[in-house]
Design an enzyme around this catalytic site. Structure first.
Site, PDB file in Angstrom:
ATOM      1  N   TRP A  32       0.838  -1.211   0.000  1.00  0.00           N
ATOM      2  CA  TRP A  32       0.000   0.000   0.000  1.00  0.00           C
ATOM      3  C   TRP A  32       0.859   1.242   0.000  1.00  0.00           C
ATOM      4  CZ3 TRP A  32      -4.323  -1.201  -1.884  1.00  0.00           C
ATOM      5  CH2 TRP A  32      -4.996  -2.373  -1.535  1.00  0.00           C
TER       6      TRP A  32
ATOM      7  N   ASP B 261      -1.866   6.593   6.270  1.00  0.00           N
ATOM      8  CA  ASP B 261      -2.911   5.685   5.800  1.00  0.00           C
ATOM      9  C   ASP B 261      -3.172   4.734   6.965  1.00  0.00           C
ATOM     10  OD1 ASP B 261      -4.463   3.708   4.688  1.00  0.00           O
ATOM     11  OD2 ASP B 261      -3.041   3.172   3.101  1.00  0.00           O
TER      12      ASP B 261
ATOM     13  N   LYS C 230     -12.292  -2.058   6.927  1.00  0.00           N
ATOM     14  CA  LYS C 230     -11.566  -2.930   7.843  1.00  0.00           C
ATOM     15  C   LYS C 230     -12.053  -2.716   9.284  1.00  0.00           C
ATOM     16  CE  LYS C 230      -8.571  -3.325   4.212  1.00  0.00           C
ATOM     17  NZ  LYS C 230      -7.935  -2.456   3.242  1.00  0.00           N
TER      18      LYS C 230
HETATM   19  C1  LIG Z   1      -7.293  -2.003   2.133  1.00  0.00           C
HETATM   20  C2  LIG Z   1      -6.235  -0.969   2.175  1.00  0.00           C
HETATM   21  C3  LIG Z   1      -6.127   0.022   1.188  1.00  0.00           C
HETATM   22  C4  LIG Z   1      -7.022   0.070  -0.035  1.00  0.00           C
HETATM   23  O1  LIG Z   1      -8.240   0.589   0.280  1.00  0.00           O
HETATM   24  P1  LIG Z   1      -9.345   0.853  -0.867  1.00  0.00           P
HETATM   25  O2  LIG Z   1     -10.522   1.266  -0.060  1.00  0.00           O
HETATM   26  O3  LIG Z   1      -9.546  -0.427  -1.604  1.00  0.00           O
HETATM   27  O4  LIG Z   1      -8.829   1.916  -1.748  1.00  0.00           O
HETATM   28  C5  LIG Z   1      -5.138   0.976   1.332  1.00  0.00           C
HETATM   29  N1  LIG Z   1      -4.302   0.966   2.389  1.00  0.00           N
HETATM   30  C6  LIG Z   1      -4.363   0.020   3.338  1.00  0.00           C
HETATM   31  C7  LIG Z   1      -3.405   0.051   4.486  1.00  0.00           C
HETATM   32  C8  LIG Z   1      -5.333  -0.972   3.263  1.00  0.00           C
HETATM   33  O5  LIG Z   1      -5.405  -1.915   4.222  1.00  0.00           O
END
Ligand SMILES: *Cc1c(COP(=O)(O)O)cnc(C)c1O
Length: 362
Positions: free
Chosen positions: A103, A173, A197
């Site tokens: 990511w 993030d 999540k």
């Molecule tokens: C799942 C995830 C993403 C991607 O998220 P989307 O909603 O599919 O864009 C980005 N960063 C992390 C750390 C993730 O776990």
């Protein structure tokens, strides 16, 4: 509801059963409106109350200081990979990126399309099995921000302490560990997380941005991509993802009912101790995929003595009512995703299953 499984999917992920039941109960007729939430006008007072409650609960539970704004946007964390640099990475400036997994790499790739983005640290040399040490970082004191991924969903690592970046603000993030523990907001200018999540279903992205960053944003980019647009319109610039926001509100009420963030953090630590303890107690059979001090409390990754045994464990587990244990295709092995909503009983039962599996197959 005895036909529900223990769902360890990495995202979208399991939701609290009480939230699903409440949503089900409210589907045909939400609070005597004669409509389901997904049929309400986003301009109605009933929907406005839902979104306001979700925002207030987020502020209350996460203890967000009042010089930050909470936004509900769309496009996932993936849109934030480009929206953050579009707004903040102005010409002549550079941003730092710490690379701890797939990511982070995606975030860096987007930033490089917009402007100058430097790698201030990376653990790719050991397949992202650790978080870099402070001494290994090459931070630029003039960077406009430093971007990190607080929890690495795929590799199974998590920052236990955040990098010391001096006067440089951190953009994080937090898609896979938001609201799982207390954080010190002073370090962060911008936090973003896809909801699927730890907060609810997919379709909504929570963005928490400090006021001075909103002011510093570029205003010569498309209007819908400016943070300022969404701040000025309190996340009602266009139709919000109403049903996703409603479910986030229910999840936040559930967190509050458990006792808030301190209780959630304790519960997450206990789940992690139990699962990592089981791995460490059976070193001939289970091998943690990450360095101990970098272990994630949300996504637990480990290997078995062979790929055949891993495949057998995944299929035996499935038959026993445990789903979603297959590691990401880039890593292999087993991954147990256990966000806030995973009940301690699920981990208790999984560890019993693991011990039994090791005994029979070791
Ligand atoms: C799942 C995830 C993403 C991607 O998220 P989307 O909603 O599919 O864009 C980005 N960063 C992390 C750390 C993730 O776990």
């Amino acid at each position: 509801m005895s036909d529900r499984i223990w769902n360890f999917n990495p995202g979208p992920a399991t939701l609290p059963l009480s939230v699903l039941e409440k949503a089900k109960e409210e589907i045909p007729n939400y609070q005597n409106t004669g409509m389901a939430v997904m049929e309400l006008s986003h301009r109605s007072k009933e929907y406005a109350a839902i979104q306001n409650d979700a925002k207030s609960l987020m502020i209350e539970l996460f203890q967000i200081p009042n010089n930050y704004k909470v936004l509900f946007l769309q496009g996932g964390a993936s849109l934030q990979f480009t929206m953050a640099p579009m707004n903040l990475l102005t010409q002549g400036k550079a941003a730092d990126y710490i690379i701890t997994g797939s990511w982070s790499k995606k975030a860096l790739k987007e930033a490089k399309i917009i402007g100058t983005a430097n790698v201030a640290g990376s653990t790719e040399d050991t397949n992202f099995n650790r978080i870099p040490k402070q001494g290994d970082l090459k931070l630029d004191p003039d960077a406009v921000y430093c971007h990190i991924t607080s929890n690495n969903t795929i590799a199974g690592t998590q920052y236990k302490t955040f990098p010391q970046t001096g006067n440089v603000t951190i953009i994080a993030d937090m898609s896979s560990d938001i609201l799982s523990r207390k954080i010190n907001f002073a370090k962060f200018g911008l936090i973003y997380a896809g909801a699927q999540k730890n907060l609810g279903p997919s379709g909504v992205t929570v963005v928490i941005i400090r006021d001075d960053l909103v002011e510093a944003c570029r205003q010569d980019i498309p209007i819908i991509l400016q943070y300022k647009t969404h701040v000025d319109n309190d996340s009602f610039y266009n139709t919000p993802p109403t049903y996703s926001v409603y479910l986030v509100k229910l999840v936040l009420e559930w967190v509050k009912s458990l006792g808030g963030l301190a209780a959630i953090e304790k519960r997450n630590r206990e789940k992690a101790d139990l699962l990592y303890g089981t791995i460490d107690d059976n070193p001939d059979f289970f091998k943690g995929a990450t360095e101990k001090e970098s272990r994630s409390f949300m996504n637990v990754t480990f290997r078995l003595p062979s790929e055949d045994l891993e495949a057998k464990m995944i299929s035996d587990a499935k038959a026993a009512g445990f789903g979603g244990l297959k590691g990401h295709r880039s890593v292999g092995g087993i991954r147990v995703s256990m966000y806030n909503a995973m009940e301690p009983q699920g981990i208790q039962e999984l560890t019993e299953f693991m011990k039994d599996f090791a005994r029979k197959n070791g």
